[in-house]
Design a protein around this motif. Structure first.
Motif, PDB file in Angstrom:
ATOM      1  N   ALA A   1     -17.739 -41.771  54.065  1.00 44.40           N
ATOM      2  CA  ALA A   1     -16.955 -41.028  55.066  1.00 44.40           C
ATOM      3  C   ALA A   1     -16.174 -41.880  56.053  1.00 44.40           C
ATOM      4  CB  ALA A   1     -17.846 -40.047  55.834  1.00 44.40           C
ATOM      5  N   SER A   2     -16.255 -43.210  55.958  1.00 48.71           N
ATOM      6  CA  SER A   2     -15.424 -44.037  56.836  1.00 48.71           C
ATOM      7  C   SER A   2     -15.366 -45.457  56.306  1.00 48.71           C
ATOM      8  CB  SER A   2     -15.972 -44.061  58.277  1.00 48.71           C
ATOM      9  OG  SER A   2     -17.135 -44.849  58.362  1.00 48.71           O
ATOM     10  N   VAL A   3     -14.292 -46.156  56.636  1.00 51.45           N
ATOM     11  CA  VAL A   3     -14.159 -47.557  56.230  1.00 51.45           C
ATOM     12  C   VAL A   3     -15.278 -48.382  56.844  1.00 51.45           C
ATOM     13  CG1 VAL A   3     -12.710 -49.607  56.436  1.00 51.45           C
ATOM     14  CG2 VAL A   3     -11.669 -47.400  55.884  1.00 51.45           C
ATOM     15  N   ALA A   4     -15.600 -48.130  58.108  1.00 50.14           N
ATOM     16  CA  ALA A   4     -16.643 -48.912  58.783  1.00 50.14           C
ATOM     17  C   ALA A   4     -17.984 -48.749  58.076  1.00 50.14           C
ATOM     18  CB  ALA A   4     -16.750 -48.479  60.245  1.00 50.14           C
ATOM     19  N   SER A   5     -18.312 -47.520  57.652  1.00 52.05           N
ATOM     20  CA  SER A   5     -19.594 -47.286  56.977  1.00 52.05           C
ATOM     21  C   SER A   5     -19.611 -47.968  55.610  1.00 52.05           C
ATOM     22  CB  SER A   5     -19.831 -45.782  56.817  1.00 52.05           C
ATOM     23  OG  SER A   5     -19.958 -45.154  58.074  1.00 52.05           O
ATOM     24  N   GLY A   6     -18.488 -47.896  54.902  1.00 58.73           N
ATOM     25  CA  GLY A   6     -18.413 -48.556  53.606  1.00 58.73           C
ATOM     26  C   GLY A   6     -18.542 -50.070  53.739  1.00 58.73           C
ATOM     27  N   GLU A   7     -17.848 -50.642  54.715  1.00 58.62           N
ATOM     28  CA  GLU A   7     -17.947 -52.090  54.916  1.00 58.62           C
ATOM     29  C   GLU A   7     -19.362 -52.486  55.329  1.00 58.62           C
ATOM     30  OE1 GLU A   7     -13.274 -52.980  56.170  1.00 58.62           O
ATOM     31  OE2 GLU A   7     -14.839 -52.957  57.713  1.00 58.62           O
ATOM     32  N   ARG A   8     -19.998 -51.640  56.118  1.00 60.12           N
ATOM     33  CA  ARG A   8     -21.383 -51.934  56.515  1.00 60.12           C
ATOM     34  C   ARG A   8     -22.297 -51.948  55.297  1.00 60.12           C
ATOM     35  NH1 ARG A   8     -22.213 -47.745  59.479  1.00 60.12           N
ATOM     36  NH2 ARG A   8     -21.027 -48.659  61.200  1.00 60.12           N
ATOM     37  N   PHE A   9     -22.077 -51.009  54.369  1.00 56.92           N
ATOM     38  CA  PHE A   9     -22.904 -50.976  53.154  1.00 56.92           C
ATOM     39  C   PHE A   9     -22.730 -52.260  52.340  1.00 56.92           C
ATOM     40  CE2 PHE A   9     -22.800 -50.352  48.548  1.00 56.92           C
ATOM     41  CZ  PHE A   9     -24.141 -50.082  48.311  1.00 56.92           C
ATOM     42  N   PHE A  10     -21.481 -52.676  52.108  1.00 55.17           N
ATOM     43  CA  PHE A  10     -21.272 -53.881  51.298  1.00 55.17           C
ATOM     44  C   PHE A  10     -21.791 -55.130  52.012  1.00 55.17           C
ATOM     45  CE2 PHE A  10     -18.119 -51.157  49.094  1.00 55.17           C
ATOM     46  CZ  PHE A  10     -18.601 -51.325  47.805  1.00 55.17           C
ATOM     47  N   THR A  11     -21.729 -55.148  53.327  1.00 57.59           N
ATOM     48  CA  THR A  11     -22.300 -56.278  54.071  1.00 57.59           C
ATOM     49  C   THR A  11     -23.809 -56.328  53.867  1.00 57.59           C
ATOM     50  OG1 THR A  11     -20.537 -56.151  55.729  1.00 57.59           O
ATOM     51  CG2 THR A  11     -22.554 -57.304  56.358  1.00 57.59           C
ATOM     52  N   GLN A  12     -24.449 -55.163  53.916  1.00 52.45           N
ATOM     53  CA  GLN A  12     -25.895 -55.110  53.684  1.00 52.45           C
ATOM     54  C   GLN A  12     -26.228 -55.516  52.248  1.00 52.45           C
ATOM     55  OE1 GLN A  12     -26.241 -50.963  54.938  1.00 52.45           O
ATOM     56  NE2 GLN A  12     -27.518 -51.578  56.673  1.00 52.45           N
ATOM     57  N   LEU A  13     -25.361 -55.115  51.314  1.00 54.69           N
ATOM     58  CA  LEU A  13     -25.580 -55.486  49.912  1.00 54.69           C
ATOM     59  C   LEU A  13     -25.465 -57.001  49.751  1.00 54.69           C
ATOM     60  CD1 LEU A  13     -26.154 -53.899  47.294  1.00 54.69           C
ATOM     61  CD2 LEU A  13     -23.693 -53.925  46.836  1.00 54.69           C
ATOM     62  N   LYS A  14     -24.496 -57.588  50.423  1.00 51.35           N
ATOM     63  CA  LYS A  14     -24.359 -59.055  50.385  1.00 51.35           C
ATOM     64  C   LYS A  14     -25.601 -59.712  50.975  1.00 51.35           C
ATOM     65  CE  LYS A  14     -21.612 -62.959  52.034  1.00 51.35           C
ATOM     66  NZ  LYS A  14     -20.440 -63.394  52.835  1.00 51.35           N
ATOM     67  N   ASN A  15     -26.079 -59.178  52.093  1.00 48.18           N
ATOM     68  CA  ASN A  15     -27.272 -59.746  52.726  1.00 48.18           C
ATOM     69  C   ASN A  15     -28.510 -59.599  51.845  1.00 48.18           C
ATOM     70  OD1 ASN A  15     -25.735 -60.438  54.947  1.00 48.18           O
ATOM     71  ND2 ASN A  15     -26.277 -58.601  56.115  1.00 48.18           N
TER      72      ASN A  15
END
Length: 379
Positions: free
Chosen positions: A221-235
């Motif tokens: 539902a938002s670019v910020a939420s999507g970017e947060r997910f991929f950042t967590q996936l990277k981590n």
């Protein structure tokens, strides 16, 4: 018009159909009735492996040369089949989707391609937004589309779907990962059991991967939420590779336990006997149409329209679904009435929760999301 170098090449070779590089796992022009074969080029593949493609010679025609930019496993076979049917020479430029689009966009003021063909309607929409594609043209047999195909046609008729695969499928080795342990949603991928165990592609290089990134953003539902997910996936230790084949190889060599890639690439490896099984997240798999479009300034406009109509014919579609010539890209869901998918594609896609990524929104976000992913997740 083509640039001077391209014109010089065509003029000097006259009847030569040149395949610059290839994409599919088993591209071949062997079904062409061309009269000679006189050299080779090495093909890069989005869907796995490499192929050696012949340069073919046909004599006895003066209908000109169609320049096809394509990132499909069947593009060389389709070029050969079209040439056999019409006598129109086809020069196929095959590359991965990202570099292919970058090349086409760089020619905005001096294009030397007629038709472009790759996976991802959002990427086609982005080219349309730049004014690069022919708009408002309707193929003669447009009524032969299935309901799915009709739903994927661009509203301004700037690009047309030629088949559909799924992006965001899960590839795994059932001897390593029991089916009962598989994730059900994207958020499940953040669990500790998947630390350092997941591979996906870089959307800046792998065209089919951008709809995955855009789809996650859409569902969250938002670019910020999507970017947060991929950042967590990277981590959590995400491995990012260039293309489907590299991510799948990481799975086959035990570097990861899950490869999140295009389902047709997984089917191709499964069909070849690799220890791979396919699963689809219950939260959704993204519809990935292969799309074909014509350059607004196509040097050979009539031939370009005729080629698109051939790609949308039953005759053309049957070339595309032949794994012997199309490799992984053969495992598509056809969008033309009277054409059936391969048995493996049909059985694999039962009960999939399909999610359509809005190409309009995804196109607007494309450059910023790809850049953000490349800068923050790939590196």
């Amino acid at each position: 018009m083509r640039n001077s170098a391209r014109v010089a090449l065509v003029a000097s070779t006259l009847t030569v159909v040149t395949v610059v590089s290839g994409c599919g796992t088993s591209n071949s022009a062997s079904d062409s009735n061309v009269s000679a074969t006189n050299n080779h080029s090495t093909a890069k593949s989005e869907t796995g492996g490499s192929a050696s493609i012949n340069t073919d010679v046909k004599t006895g025609t003066n209908k000109g040369t169609l320049v096809l930019y394509a990132a499909e496993g069947y593009d060389a076979a389709m070029g050969a089949a079209f040439e056999k049917k019409t006598g129109i020479k086809v020069e196929v430029h095959d590359d991965s989707t990202g570099p292919l689009i970058t090349d086409a966009e760089s020619q905005a003021s001096n294009p030397h391609w007629d038709v472009i063909w790759f996976d991802g309607d959002s990427s086609a929409q982005a080219m349309d937004n730049q004014g690069l594609l022919l708009q408002g043209w309707t193929p003669n047999d447009v009524n032969n589309y299935t309901a799915l195909g009709q739903s994927l046609i661009a509203k301004d008729k700037s690009y047309y779907p030629t088949g559909v695969t799924g992006m965001g499928a899960i590839g795994y080795d059932p001897k390593v990962t029991p089916e009962s342990d598989l994730p059900k949603t994207f958020n499940d991928l953040l669990e500790p059991q998947w630390k350092n165990a997941i591979a996906m592609n870089d959307p800046a290089i792998s065209g089919p991967t951008y709809p995955l990134v855009a789809g996650v953003v859409q569902q969250m539902a938002s670019v910020a939420s999507g970017e947060r997910f991929f950042t967590q996936l990277k981590n959590n230790g995400l491995h990012v590779y260039d293309t489907n084949s590299v991510s799948i190889n990481a799975l086959l060599t035990g570097k990861v336990k899950l490869a999140i890639v295009q389902d047709s690439a997984l089917m191709n490896d499964e069909a070849s006997g690799d220890p791979i099984a396919i699963d689809y997240l219950q939260s959704g798999t993204y519809t990935l149409p292969s799309v074909i479009a014509i350059d607004k300034q196509a040097p050979d406009m009539a031939a370009a329209k005729e080629f698109v109509e051939f790609a949308l014919s039953q005759e053309g579609q049957k070339v595309m679904i032949n794994p012997k010539v199309a490799g992984a890209d053969a495992y598509l869901t056809p969008v033309i009435k009277g054409v059936s998918a391969t048995p493996l594609a049909t059985s694999s896609r039962k009960n999939v929760n399909w999610v359509r990524v809005d190409p309009i929104t995804a196109a607007i976000q494309k450059n910023s999301l790809e850049t953000w992913f490349h800068d923050n997740i790939t590196y």
